[in-house]
Design a protein around this motif. Structure first.
Motif, mmCIF file in Angstrom:
data_model
loop_
_atom_site.group_PDB
_atom_site.id
_atom_site.type_symbol
_atom_site.label_atom_id
_atom_site.label_comp_id
_atom_site.label_asym_id
_atom_site.label_seq_id
_atom_site.Cartn_x
_atom_site.Cartn_y
_atom_site.Cartn_z
ATOM 1 N N CYS A 166 -7.169 -1.282 -6.930
ATOM 2 C CA CYS A 166 -7.458 -2.384 -6.015
ATOM 3 C C CYS A 166 -6.756 -2.139 -4.685
ATOM 4 N N TYR A 167 -7.482 -2.318 -3.593
ATOM 5 C CA TYR A 167 -6.947 -2.139 -2.247
ATOM 6 C C TYR A 167 -7.029 -3.465 -1.503
ATOM 7 N N TYR A 168 -5.867 -3.989 -1.132
ATOM 8 C CA TYR A 168 -5.831 -5.310 -0.503
ATOM 9 C C TYR A 168 -4.824 -5.416 0.642
ATOM 10 N N THR A 169 -3.644 -4.833 0.483
ATOM 11 C CA THR A 169 -2.630 -4.961 1.522
ATOM 12 C C THR A 169 -3.093 -4.242 2.794
ATOM 13 N N PRO A 170 -2.522 -4.573 3.950
ATOM 14 C CA PRO A 170 -2.912 -3.878 5.188
ATOM 15 C C PRO A 170 -2.789 -2.361 5.067
ATOM 16 N N GLU A 171 -1.720 -1.899 4.412
ATOM 17 C CA GLU A 171 -1.517 -0.457 4.267
ATOM 18 C C GLU A 171 -2.578 0.157 3.369
ATOM 19 N N GLU A 172 -2.891 -0.533 2.270
ATOM 20 C CA GLU A 172 -3.916 -0.034 1.349
ATOM 21 C C GLU A 172 -5.289 -0.021 2.009
ATOM 22 N N ARG A 173 -5.607 -1.094 2.731
ATOM 23 C CA ARG A 173 -6.916 -1.150 3.402
ATOM 24 C C ARG A 173 -7.036 -0.057 4.457
#
Length: 233
Positions: A166-173
């Protein structure tokens, strides 16, 4: 313990295995005619793992005798090959009696995201077309058990599960959207998409822009599911 990592790429997972199996040996295998193994060797040296080696070879005809490894592993490989059943046969062949075959494959049709931006579903449908035109099966995750049985694995030897990212945080996105934007414009995928007449260069630019737009949205959320298979020989 000996472990074979098929389709090892830059060797990040391979080096993790080697660090875990400090008293064993890990072999990473990648297709010939690629410089990615130079990166893998450099990464392993940077990590300080020495119980590791890298070789080239064809997953459809692995260059090892029968029963060589305790564990044979492939991560996000079968979706890209022309004959996943044959690869699974080879994985089982080079596994020792009592050893383990393990593989994980994503399932592109099972991906979900928010917001439902115009162009994102078109990206998925375009990817499915490109992957299949190139001889792969992007919905590999849901097929692993079927392919394994076709490869001669007894049904009772199979353990199936599902993993998620799952990608959600600003860094992950930022990382996930940047990866896909870059891949869309400057990778083998881009050349295949144009070669098969599925995208034009302008169309690819539009897809990359949609990915950047998704990555910049503070409510952006993206999840993937992966089929996972473990088989005891």
């Amino acid at each position: 313990m000996t472990l074979l990592d098929i389709g090892c790429g830059p060797g990040t997972i391979t080096a993790d295995f080697a660090a875990l199996l400090s008293d064993g040996h890990v072999t990473g295998l990648e297709v010939p005619n690629t410089d990615v193994l130079d990166k893998a060797r450099a990464y392993a040296a940077e990590r300080g793992v020495t119980n590791i080696s890298f070789v080239t070879g064809d997953a459809l005809a692995l260059p090892f005798p029968d029963g060589t490894f305790d564990v044979v592993h492939a991560h996000q490989v079968l979706q890209h090959v022309s004959d996943p059943v044959q690869v699974l046969k080879e994985m089982r062949r080079v596994t020792k009696p009592g050893g383990i075959v393990a593989t994980r494959e994503t399932d592109f049709s099972g991906m979900a995201w928010w917001p439902e931006l115009e162009g994102m579903e078109e990206w998925r449908q375009g990817y499915l077309k490109v992957a299949r035109a190139n001889g792969g099966e992007p919905d590999a995750g849901r097929r692993l058990h079927v392919w394994a049985k076709a490869a001669g694995y007894p049904r009772e030897s199979l353990t199936l599960s599902v993993g998620t990212w799952c990608y959600y945080t600003p860094e992950e996105r930022a990382w996930w959207s940047g990866l896909w934007a870059d891949r869309t414009l400057s990778s083998n995928y881009a050349s295949w998409a144009i070669k098969h007449g599925i995208y034009t260069q302008e169309g690819l630019k539009q897809v990359a822009e949609v990915w950047r737009k998704w990555g910049a949205d503070e409510d952006g959320w993206f999840t993937l599911i992966h089929g996972e298979l473990v088989a005891r020989k």
